[in-house]
Write an enzyme that holds these catalytic residues in place. Structure first.
Site, PDB file in Angstrom:
ATOM      1  N   ARG A  46       0.854  -1.206   0.000  1.00 33.33           N
ATOM      2  CA  ARG A  46       0.000   0.000   0.000  1.00 33.33           C
ATOM      3  C   ARG A  46       0.887   1.252   0.000  1.00 33.33           C
ATOM      4  O   ARG A  46       0.615   2.213  -0.706  1.00 33.33           O
ATOM      5  CB  ARG A  46      -0.945  -0.006   1.207  1.00 33.33           C
ATOM      6  CG  ARG A  46      -2.009  -1.115   1.144  1.00 33.33           C
ATOM      7  CD  ARG A  46      -3.108  -0.927   2.183  1.00 33.33           C
ATOM      8  NE  ARG A  46      -2.635  -1.038   3.558  1.00 33.33           N
ATOM      9  CZ  ARG A  46      -2.632  -2.151   4.286  1.00 33.33           C
ATOM     10  NH1 ARG A  46      -3.091  -3.279   3.773  1.00 33.33           N
ATOM     11  NH2 ARG A  46      -2.185  -2.149   5.526  1.00 33.33           N
ATOM     12  N   LYS A  99     -12.591  14.650   4.660  1.00 37.35           N
ATOM     13  CA  LYS A  99     -13.682  14.050   3.888  1.00 37.35           C
ATOM     14  C   LYS A  99     -14.510  13.099   4.738  1.00 37.35           C
ATOM     15  O   LYS A  99     -13.965  12.398   5.598  1.00 37.35           O
ATOM     16  CB  LYS A  99     -13.112  13.273   2.703  1.00 37.35           C
ATOM     17  CG  LYS A  99     -14.203  12.736   1.790  1.00 37.35           C
ATOM     18  CD  LYS A  99     -13.690  11.682   0.815  1.00 37.35           C
ATOM     19  CE  LYS A  99     -14.081  10.294   1.291  1.00 37.35           C
ATOM     20  NZ  LYS A  99     -13.876   9.264   0.261  1.00 37.35           N
ATOM     21  N   GLU A 103     -19.585  14.309   1.366  1.00 35.74           N
ATOM     22  CA  GLU A 103     -19.771  13.347   0.274  1.00 35.74           C
ATOM     23  C   GLU A 103     -20.972  12.435   0.509  1.00 35.74           C
ATOM     24  O   GLU A 103     -20.848  11.358   1.094  1.00 35.74           O
ATOM     25  CB  GLU A 103     -18.498  12.475   0.106  1.00 35.74           C
ATOM     26  CG  GLU A 103     -18.625  11.466  -1.024  1.00 35.74           C
ATOM     27  CD  GLU A 103     -17.427  10.529  -1.180  1.00 35.74           C
ATOM     28  OE1 GLU A 103     -16.509  10.571  -0.340  1.00 35.74           O
ATOM     29  OE2 GLU A 103     -17.424   9.748  -2.137  1.00 35.74           O
ATOM     30  N   LYS A 141     -19.173  16.824  -2.524  1.00 35.05           N
ATOM     31  CA  LYS A 141     -18.666  15.737  -3.393  1.00 35.05           C
ATOM     32  C   LYS A 141     -19.798  14.749  -3.635  1.00 35.05           C
ATOM     33  O   LYS A 141     -19.985  13.803  -2.881  1.00 35.05           O
ATOM     34  CB  LYS A 141     -17.475  15.051  -2.712  1.00 35.05           C
ATOM     35  CG  LYS A 141     -16.990  13.813  -3.444  1.00 35.05           C
ATOM     36  CD  LYS A 141     -15.636  13.343  -2.941  1.00 35.05           C
ATOM     37  CE  LYS A 141     -15.275  12.027  -3.598  1.00 35.05           C
ATOM     38  NZ  LYS A 141     -13.876  11.657  -3.393  1.00 35.05           N
TER      39      LYS A 141
HETATM   40  P1  13P Z   1     -14.706   6.844  -6.597  1.00 33.11           P
HETATM   41  O1  13P Z   1     -14.339   8.002  -7.488  1.00 33.11           O
HETATM   42  O2  13P Z   1     -13.977   5.568  -6.937  1.00 33.11           O
HETATM   43  O3  13P Z   1     -16.180   6.667  -6.455  1.00 33.11           O
HETATM   44  O4  13P Z   1     -14.175   7.196  -5.156  1.00 33.11           O
HETATM   45  C1  13P Z   1     -14.450   8.434  -4.627  1.00 33.11           C
HETATM   46  C2  13P Z   1     -14.319   8.371  -3.174  1.00 33.11           C
HETATM   47  O5  13P Z   1     -13.650   9.168  -2.583  1.00 33.11           O
HETATM   48  C3  13P Z   1     -15.054   7.307  -2.460  1.00 33.11           C
HETATM   49  O6  13P Z   1     -15.256   7.747  -1.160  1.00 33.11           O
END
Ligand code: 13P
Length: 345
Positions: free
Chosen positions: A48, A138, A179, A221
């Site tokens: 990772r 986030k 998000e 988002k």
């Molecule tokens: P994806 O663009 O793969 O949907 O991922 C965005 C993300 O931050 C998921 O939490």
């Protein structure tokens, strides 16, 4: 506006400035390991680390990427040469961010729905991340469309938790990325996705206002408005662009500086094409920047090339840079199919 508020506003604006977007590389260890397993890559701390080092040391990445969202493990890691990942990002002009939710867990009494956890102790965690150099954070809520779902309480509890998170971020001087992801999974129509997404965004802004969150100092988002993956009737690129931006216009206040879409499992070039159409058709009239914060739609080609082999690192970086450049072009409405075939130099 106080200096504290002004600094939030400056960071939020910097995240969407110059037609750049955000690289989401904050997969939890579980999600990262799943993606590695699919390609036969060892699921270790070192793999990772090596993969994330490859991503952030991509030459010229800062020309298309304004910020990167990291996961706690990555946030504390270093390159093989001993430079902290945070310093690598900062030195290339990329703003470091941190995922702070602790995942979506089953919502009691609501089969098929989840609530995102992570509020307990969040103030202390934010203080540490901020002191280490994070400038934004986030939190992802997950909304599933199915028969009778989502429920009102599912929407309200997720919006409430997200608003509490956003208020704590701003208190700590971090810009919250909010998000709410309406998943693509299912056979629902685009109209159904539109209806659910509109309700989600309405609830999110009601709660953000209740919690006294400064709208100028946050980034939304969201998902794009799309038919379910197994819906028989799919939509054109322009239909997706129109439905998505019209839904934003109905629900998202003009004070919000930027919308940075997630990709949600869309094929890379299609996510880019849809973002391009939004900017082509609406950029001159939209009050917010229409940008990207993709994980899979930026990283997937690079991951498939790398496959855990250092010999492939350069080619993988080229693939990441190419996707980042294509999405930057999409922010200007200047992307075309032809952009896809021009390999990045
Ligand atoms: P994806 O663009 O793969 O949907 O991922 C965005 C993300 O931050 C998921 O939490």
């Amino acid at each position: 506006m106080t200096p504290h508020q002004q600094s939030l506003l400056d960071t939020a604006q910097a995240l969407v400035a110059d037609d750049k977007g955000i690289l989401a590389m904050d997969e939890s260890n579980g999600t990262c390991d799943e993606r590695f397993a699919e390609l036969g890559i060892p699921q270790t701390v070192e793999s990772r680390r090596a993969y994330r080092e490859l991503l952030i040391t991509t030459p010229q990445l800062g020309e298309s990427i304004s910020g990167a969202i990291l996961y706690d493990e990555t946030f504390r890691q270093q390159t093989v040469e001993g430079t902290s990942f945070l310093n690598v990002l900062i030195s290339t002009g990329i703003i470091p961010g941190i995922k702070v939710d602790l995942g979506a867990k089953a919502l009691a009494g609501h089969p098929g729905e989840t609530i995102t956890e992570g509020l307990d102790g969040l103030r202390e965690r934010l203080a540490e991340y901020s002191q280490m150099g994070a400038r934004f954070a986030k939190w992802r809520a997950v909304i599933t469309i199915a028969d009778g779902l989502p429920s009102r309480s599912g929407l309200e509890s997720n919006a409430h938790a997200m608003a509490r998170y956003a208020a704590l971020c701003q208190e700590a001087g971090l810009v919250p990325i909010v998000e709410p992801e309406v998943l693509m999974t299912g056979d629902h129509s685009m109209q159904r996705c539109l209806k659910v997404t509109r309700e989600v965004w309405r609830n999110v802004f009601i709660q953000l206002n209740c919690q006294r969150v400064l709208l100028e100092g946050l980034i939304l988002k969201p998902n794009m408005v799309l038919p379910g993956l197994s819906c028989a009737t799919q939509a054109t690129v322009d239909e997706v662009a129109d439905a998505t931006v019209n839904c934003l216009r109905e629900t998202v206040p003009a004070a919000v500086p930027g919308i940075t879409f997630l990709s949600g499992g869309q094929p890379c070039a299609l996510a880019t094409a849809r973002l391009n159409a939004m900017n082509l058709r609406f950029k001159s009239r939209a009050p917010w920047a229409l940008s990207f914060s993709f994980s899979r739609a930026l990283q997937q080609p690079a991951l498939e090339i790398w496959r855990g082999d250092a010999a492939n690192a350069k080619a993988a970086q080229q693939a990441l840079r190419h996707r980042a450049q294509c999405n930057r072009a999409a922010r200007r409405g200047e992307w075309s199919e032809a952009s896809e075939t021009h390999a990045a130099t």
